[in-house]
Design a protein around this motif. Structure first.
Motif, PDB file in Angstrom:
ATOM      1  N   VAL A  16       0.820  -1.222   0.000  1.00  0.00           N
ATOM      2  CA  VAL A  16       0.000   0.000   0.000  1.00  0.00           C
ATOM      3  C   VAL A  16       0.849   1.266   0.000  1.00  0.00           C
ATOM      4  O   VAL A  16       0.439   2.288  -0.553  1.00  0.00           O
ATOM      5  CB  VAL A  16      -1.026   0.043   1.161  1.00  0.00           C
ATOM      6  CG1 VAL A  16      -1.962  -1.145   1.114  1.00  0.00           C
ATOM      7  CG2 VAL A  16      -0.365   0.164   2.506  1.00  0.00           C
ATOM      8  N   GLU A  42      -7.388  -3.579   8.159  1.00  0.00           N
ATOM      9  CA  GLU A  42      -7.399  -3.035   6.806  1.00  0.00           C
ATOM     10  C   GLU A  42      -6.302  -1.986   6.758  1.00  0.00           C
ATOM     11  O   GLU A  42      -6.276  -1.066   7.568  1.00  0.00           O
ATOM     12  CB  GLU A  42      -8.747  -2.402   6.495  1.00  0.00           C
ATOM     13  CG  GLU A  42      -8.809  -1.792   5.110  1.00  0.00           C
ATOM     14  CD  GLU A  42     -10.122  -1.083   4.876  1.00  0.00           C
ATOM     15  OE1 GLU A  42     -11.087  -1.755   4.490  1.00  0.00           O
ATOM     16  OE2 GLU A  42     -10.154   0.157   5.087  1.00  0.00           O
ATOM     17  N   SER A  44      -4.299   0.815   4.309  1.00  0.00           N
ATOM     18  CA  SER A  44      -4.503   1.559   3.074  1.00  0.00           C
ATOM     19  C   SER A  44      -3.590   2.777   3.027  1.00  0.00           C
ATOM     20  O   SER A  44      -3.058   3.221   4.033  1.00  0.00           O
ATOM     21  CB  SER A  44      -5.966   1.992   2.927  1.00  0.00           C
ATOM     22  OG  SER A  44      -6.349   2.794   4.018  1.00  0.00           O
ATOM     23  N   THR A  46      -3.061   6.463   0.178  1.00  0.00           N
ATOM     24  CA  THR A  46      -3.545   7.162  -1.005  1.00  0.00           C
ATOM     25  C   THR A  46      -2.620   8.326  -1.346  1.00  0.00           C
ATOM     26  O   THR A  46      -1.898   8.830  -0.482  1.00  0.00           O
ATOM     27  CB  THR A  46      -4.977   7.677  -0.821  1.00  0.00           C
ATOM     28  OG1 THR A  46      -5.446   8.240  -2.049  1.00  0.00           O
ATOM     29  CG2 THR A  46      -5.069   8.715   0.282  1.00  0.00           C
ATOM     30  N   VAL A  51      -5.714   4.680  -4.665  1.00  0.00           N
ATOM     31  CA  VAL A  51      -5.804   4.135  -3.312  1.00  0.00           C
ATOM     32  C   VAL A  51      -5.407   2.672  -3.384  1.00  0.00           C
ATOM     33  O   VAL A  51      -5.799   1.967  -4.310  1.00  0.00           O
ATOM     34  CB  VAL A  51      -7.240   4.234  -2.747  1.00  0.00           C
ATOM     35  CG1 VAL A  51      -7.306   3.657  -1.335  1.00  0.00           C
ATOM     36  CG2 VAL A  51      -7.743   5.657  -2.761  1.00  0.00           C
ATOM     37  N   TRP A  53      -5.385  -0.878  -0.961  1.00  0.00           N
ATOM     38  CA  TRP A  53      -5.857  -1.522   0.256  1.00  0.00           C
ATOM     39  C   TRP A  53      -5.251  -2.902   0.370  1.00  0.00           C
ATOM     40  O   TRP A  53      -5.001  -3.559  -0.644  1.00  0.00           O
ATOM     41  CB  TRP A  53      -7.370  -1.713   0.226  1.00  0.00           C
ATOM     42  CG  TRP A  53      -8.206  -0.516   0.463  1.00  0.00           C
ATOM     43  CD1 TRP A  53      -8.491   0.064   1.665  1.00  0.00           C
ATOM     44  CD2 TRP A  53      -8.930   0.230  -0.515  1.00  0.00           C
ATOM     45  NE1 TRP A  53      -9.335   1.139   1.474  1.00  0.00           N
ATOM     46  CE2 TRP A  53      -9.620   1.256   0.141  1.00  0.00           C
ATOM     47  CE3 TRP A  53      -9.054   0.125  -1.906  1.00  0.00           C
ATOM     48  CZ2 TRP A  53     -10.425   2.165  -0.516  1.00  0.00           C
ATOM     49  CZ3 TRP A  53      -9.841   1.030  -2.562  1.00  0.00           C
ATOM     50  CH2 TRP A  53     -10.521   2.032  -1.867  1.00  0.00           C
ATOM     51  N   ASP A  55      -5.576  -6.403   3.353  1.00  0.00           N
ATOM     52  CA  ASP A  55      -6.076  -6.933   4.618  1.00  0.00           C
ATOM     53  C   ASP A  55      -5.065  -7.919   5.176  1.00  0.00           C
ATOM     54  O   ASP A  55      -4.454  -8.690   4.427  1.00  0.00           O
ATOM     55  CB  ASP A  55      -7.413  -7.639   4.422  1.00  0.00           C
ATOM     56  CG  ASP A  55      -8.513  -6.690   3.990  1.00  0.00           C
ATOM     57  OD1 ASP A  55      -8.620  -5.611   4.593  1.00  0.00           O
ATOM     58  OD2 ASP A  55      -9.245  -7.026   3.054  1.00  0.00           O
ATOM     59  N   ARG A 113     -14.516   1.049  -0.636  1.00  0.00           N
ATOM     60  CA  ARG A 113     -13.673  -0.030  -1.156  1.00  0.00           C
ATOM     61  C   ARG A 113     -14.523  -1.015  -1.943  1.00  0.00           C
ATOM     62  O   ARG A 113     -15.546  -1.491  -1.475  1.00  0.00           O
ATOM     63  CB  ARG A 113     -12.988  -0.739   0.001  1.00  0.00           C
ATOM     64  CG  ARG A 113     -12.034  -1.813  -0.428  1.00  0.00           C
ATOM     65  CD  ARG A 113     -11.319  -2.376   0.772  1.00  0.00           C
ATOM     66  NE  ARG A 113     -10.399  -3.414   0.369  1.00  0.00           N
ATOM     67  CZ  ARG A 113      -9.693  -4.123   1.209  1.00  0.00           C
ATOM     68  NH1 ARG A 113      -9.797  -3.902   2.500  1.00  0.00           N
ATOM     69  NH2 ARG A 113      -8.883  -5.055   0.780  1.00  0.00           N
ATOM     70  N   HIS A 115     -14.389  -4.649  -3.766  1.00  0.00           N
ATOM     71  CA  HIS A 115     -13.616  -5.884  -3.867  1.00  0.00           C
ATOM     72  C   HIS A 115     -13.712  -6.397  -5.292  1.00  0.00           C
ATOM     73  O   HIS A 115     -14.784  -6.662  -5.801  1.00  0.00           O
ATOM     74  CB  HIS A 115     -14.144  -6.937  -2.886  1.00  0.00           C
ATOM     75  CG  HIS A 115     -13.913  -6.553  -1.460  1.00  0.00           C
ATOM     76  ND1 HIS A 115     -12.717  -6.782  -0.823  1.00  0.00           N
ATOM     77  CD2 HIS A 115     -14.704  -5.927  -0.563  1.00  0.00           C
ATOM     78  CE1 HIS A 115     -12.787  -6.327   0.412  1.00  0.00           C
ATOM     79  NE2 HIS A 115     -13.989  -5.805   0.591  1.00  0.00           N
TER      80      HIS A 115
END
Length: 140
Positions: A16, A42, A44, A46, A51, A53, A55, A113, A115
């Motif tokens: 990220v 999570e 993240s 930017t 952005v 992300w 996990d 977000r 997926h």
């Protein structure tokens, strides 16, 4: 408090951080956002254009926070389980290693977000990869 595997956390933060602003008039824009989600965190970053992300499985509770970009290198240098206490600044502990990093405020609201991944069971993935391997060998 967050407890997670150092290697998994290092991979996620490295990924990220590739989109985080390298320099910005708002210091928080250079940071990594970490949000506890119960059994995961999570992560993240930017640059206000893109952005990223990721996990990571973790024991996680508390509020989300934005940590200094040095966090990426710090986590990469650790092994085993990492504990992160965000109650006063960011306190990162792994084994006998203990570090404090500044926490940033004023992080922008990120877009929702979406997926784009897929879920596939191990057997189906294995069969698909075998099929591709056979096809590639036929064309050699």
């Amino acid at each position: 408090m967050i407890r997670a595997d150092a290697s998994a956390l290092a991979n996620a933060t490295r990924f990220v951080s590739s989109v985080a602003s390298k320099s910005h008039s708002i210091p928080a824009m250079t940071g990594i956002r970490i949000v506890p989600r119960g059994d995961a965190v999570e992560i993240s970053a930017t640059n206000m254009v893109a952005v990223a992300w990721a996990d990571v499985l973790a024991d996680a509770d508390g509020d989300g926070f934005v940590v200094h970009p040095r966090f990426v290198d710090l986590v990469a240098s650790m092994s085993g389980t990492i504990s992160i206490d965000q109650s006063s600044g960011v306190h990162v502990v792994s084994g006998r290693s203990s570090h404090r990093l500044p926490q940033f405020d004023n992080y922008p609201e990120l877009p929702e977000r979406r997926h784009s991944g897929i879920d596939i069971d191990r057997v189906s993935l294995t069969n698909a990869l075998r099929h591709l391997l056979v096809l590639s060998l036929i064309h050699i």
